[in-house]
Design an enzyme around this catalytic site. Structure first.
Site, PDB file in Angstrom:
ATOM      1  N   ASP A 174       0.825  -1.212   0.000  1.00 20.46           N
ATOM      2  CA  ASP A 174       0.000   0.000   0.000  1.00 20.46           C
ATOM      3  C   ASP A 174       0.855   1.256   0.000  1.00 20.46           C
ATOM      4  O   ASP A 174       2.065   1.202   0.210  1.00 20.46           O
ATOM      5  CB  ASP A 174      -0.948  -0.008   1.216  1.00 20.46           C
ATOM      6  CG  ASP A 174      -0.255  -0.439   2.509  1.00 20.46           C
ATOM      7  OD1 ASP A 174       0.985  -0.379   2.575  1.00 20.46           O
ATOM      8  OD2 ASP A 174      -0.955  -0.839   3.457  1.00 20.46           O
ATOM      9  N   ASP A 227      -7.073  -3.093  14.701  1.00 16.81           N
ATOM     10  CA  ASP A 227      -8.457  -3.487  14.399  1.00 16.81           C
ATOM     11  C   ASP A 227      -8.523  -4.718  13.492  1.00 16.81           C
ATOM     12  O   ASP A 227      -9.577  -5.046  12.953  1.00 16.81           O
ATOM     13  CB  ASP A 227      -9.220  -2.310  13.766  1.00 16.81           C
ATOM     14  CG  ASP A 227      -8.558  -1.804  12.494  1.00 16.81           C
ATOM     15  OD1 ASP A 227      -7.578  -2.428  12.028  1.00 16.81           O
ATOM     16  OD2 ASP A 227      -9.025  -0.775  11.955  1.00 16.81           O
ATOM     17  N   HIS A 286      -6.846  -5.167  10.604  1.00 10.98           N
ATOM     18  CA  HIS A 286      -6.707  -4.954   9.157  1.00 10.98           C
ATOM     19  C   HIS A 286      -5.379  -5.468   8.624  1.00 10.98           C
ATOM     20  O   HIS A 286      -4.382  -5.500   9.340  1.00 10.98           O
ATOM     21  CB  HIS A 286      -6.944  -3.484   8.772  1.00 10.98           C
ATOM     22  CG  HIS A 286      -5.849  -2.531   9.146  1.00 10.98           C
ATOM     23  ND1 HIS A 286      -6.033  -1.505  10.048  1.00 10.98           N
ATOM     24  CD2 HIS A 286      -4.568  -2.404   8.719  1.00 10.98           C
ATOM     25  CE1 HIS A 286      -4.909  -0.811  10.155  1.00 10.98           C
ATOM     26  NE2 HIS A 286      -4.001  -1.335   9.359  1.00 10.98           N
ATOM     27  N   GLU A 306      -9.449  -1.831   5.863  1.00 13.39           N
ATOM     28  CA  GLU A 306     -10.075  -1.513   7.142  1.00 13.39           C
ATOM     29  C   GLU A 306     -11.345  -2.362   7.337  1.00 13.39           C
ATOM     30  O   GLU A 306     -11.853  -2.946   6.377  1.00 13.39           O
ATOM     31  CB  GLU A 306     -10.442  -0.023   7.163  1.00 13.39           C
ATOM     32  CG  GLU A 306      -9.238   0.914   7.050  1.00 13.39           C
ATOM     33  CD  GLU A 306      -8.430   1.025   8.351  1.00 13.39           C
ATOM     34  OE1 GLU A 306      -8.392   0.055   9.132  1.00 13.39           O
ATOM     35  OE2 GLU A 306      -7.828   2.098   8.566  1.00 13.39           O
TER      36      GLU A 306
HETATM   37  C1  GLP Z   1      -0.505   0.144   8.555  1.00 15.72           C
HETATM   38  C2  GLP Z   1      -0.091  -0.680   7.346  1.00 15.72           C
HETATM   39  C3  GLP Z   1      -0.225  -2.163   7.623  1.00 15.72           C
HETATM   40  C4  GLP Z   1       0.458  -2.508   8.930  1.00 15.72           C
HETATM   41  C5  GLP Z   1      -0.175  -1.726  10.056  1.00 15.72           C
HETATM   42  C6  GLP Z   1       0.424  -2.055  11.422  1.00 15.72           C
HETATM   43  O1  GLP Z   1      -1.874   0.240   8.667  1.00 15.72           O
HETATM   44  N1  GLP Z   1      -0.865  -0.346   6.196  1.00 15.72           N
HETATM   45  O2  GLP Z   1       0.346  -2.886   6.556  1.00 15.72           O
HETATM   46  O3  GLP Z   1       0.331  -3.895   9.166  1.00 15.72           O
HETATM   47  O4  GLP Z   1       0.015  -0.348   9.788  1.00 15.72           O
HETATM   48  O5  GLP Z   1       1.639  -1.395  11.557  1.00 15.72           O
HETATM   49  P1  GLP Z   1       2.640  -1.584  12.754  1.00 15.72           P
HETATM   50  O6  GLP Z   1       3.510  -2.739  12.362  1.00 15.72           O
HETATM   51  O7  GLP Z   1       3.410  -0.302  12.792  1.00 15.72           O
HETATM   52  O8  GLP Z   1       1.853  -1.849  13.964  1.00 15.72           O
END
Ligand code: GLP
Length: 251
Positions: free
Chosen positions: A67, A136, A138, A143
């Protein structure tokens, strides 16, 4: 599903990096799906170490990131492109031309989503997709409420995700409110999905993803439908799993 529970975040990152390096050694021209966020950073450190100390080569690897924020230029230090260059690409021998991140800067985001899907298909599909998980539940930026058949498209970020990701920005107001993201369907097309989660803050999401019902309210739960999904967890992220002793016995 394989559930691999390690003692701490460092061991989980190492385990995850080994799944990736095993593939890279076996298939030097593999197609990797890569992730951003705080969680994969230690895994990328391990891959860099393997490149430097063990000669692990990414010369023929093709990569696609999950993304990118809409409206953030690739050279902006908050872009996921910048993150990948800094955290991984510039430290290994991958050809930067073979690395793709969705284009969040175009006027036609719908076309950009379709084009990204076409590029993945042209590359022969993704061999291994690395994933993190949001609090959450995702995956990528899918989402709660995202269709489990969704493809690469624009998603609006929830308030919780905006708050969680504000730590990378000067303030929450600066976090883009939309992103161009692979869909759940895109992710499920990968031949192997590897989700890495560490820390107690992810324990609810991990419990819901692995032991809850398959639901668009927890898009990681769609991995239950995947023929080859691996969860790599530290003990804290696995803390609310009811069947922990079974997972440990079955690994
Ligand atoms: C963002 C990214 C996800 C990632 C999430 C959790 O939303 N788009 O790909 O898994 O953050 O990130 P973190 O590893 O910093 O908790």
């Amino acid at each position: 599903m394989r559930i691999l529970i390690e003692s701490d975040a460092a061991a989980a990152a190492k385990c995850c990096a080994e799944l990736i390096s095993d593939l890279v050694r076996e298939k030097p021209d593999a197609v990797l799906g890569l992730a951003t966020g705080g969680t994969p950073v230690q895994c990328y450190h391990q891959l860099i170490r393997m490149h430097q100390e063990e000669g692990l080569s990414f010369r023929q690897i093709r990569s696609f990131n999950l993304d990118e924020y809409v409206g953030i230029a690739p050279d902006d230090e908050n872009s996921y492109r910048h993150f990948m260059n800094q955290q991984l690409f510039q430290h290994i021998d991958i050809d930067i031309a073979n690395t793709s991140v969705p284009n969040g800067m175009t006027d036609d985001l719908q076309a950009a989503g379709l084009e990204y899907e076409a590029q993945i298909a042209d590359a022969g599909g993704i061999d291994l997709q690395l994933l993190g998980i949001g609090r959450d539940g995702h995956i990528a930026f899918n989402e709660p409420g995202s269709s489990l058949a969704s493809r690469t498209r624009v998603k609006t970020l929830t308030d919780e995700t905006l708050r969680d990701n504000a730590r990378f920005f000067a303030s929450v107001q600066e976090v883009p409110t939309t992103a161009l993201t692979m869909g759940v369907g895109t992710i499920l097309d990968a031949r192997h999905c590897v989700l890495l989660a560490t820390g107690a803050g992810k324990a609810d999401a991990i419990r819901d993803a692995i032991e809850g019902p398959i639901t668009s309210q927890v898009t990681a739960s769609a991995l239950q439908l995947h023929p080859k999904a691996t969860f790599v967890l530290d003990a804290d992220a696995a803390g609310l799993l009811k069947r922990r002793s079974y997972y440990d016995r079955a690994r």
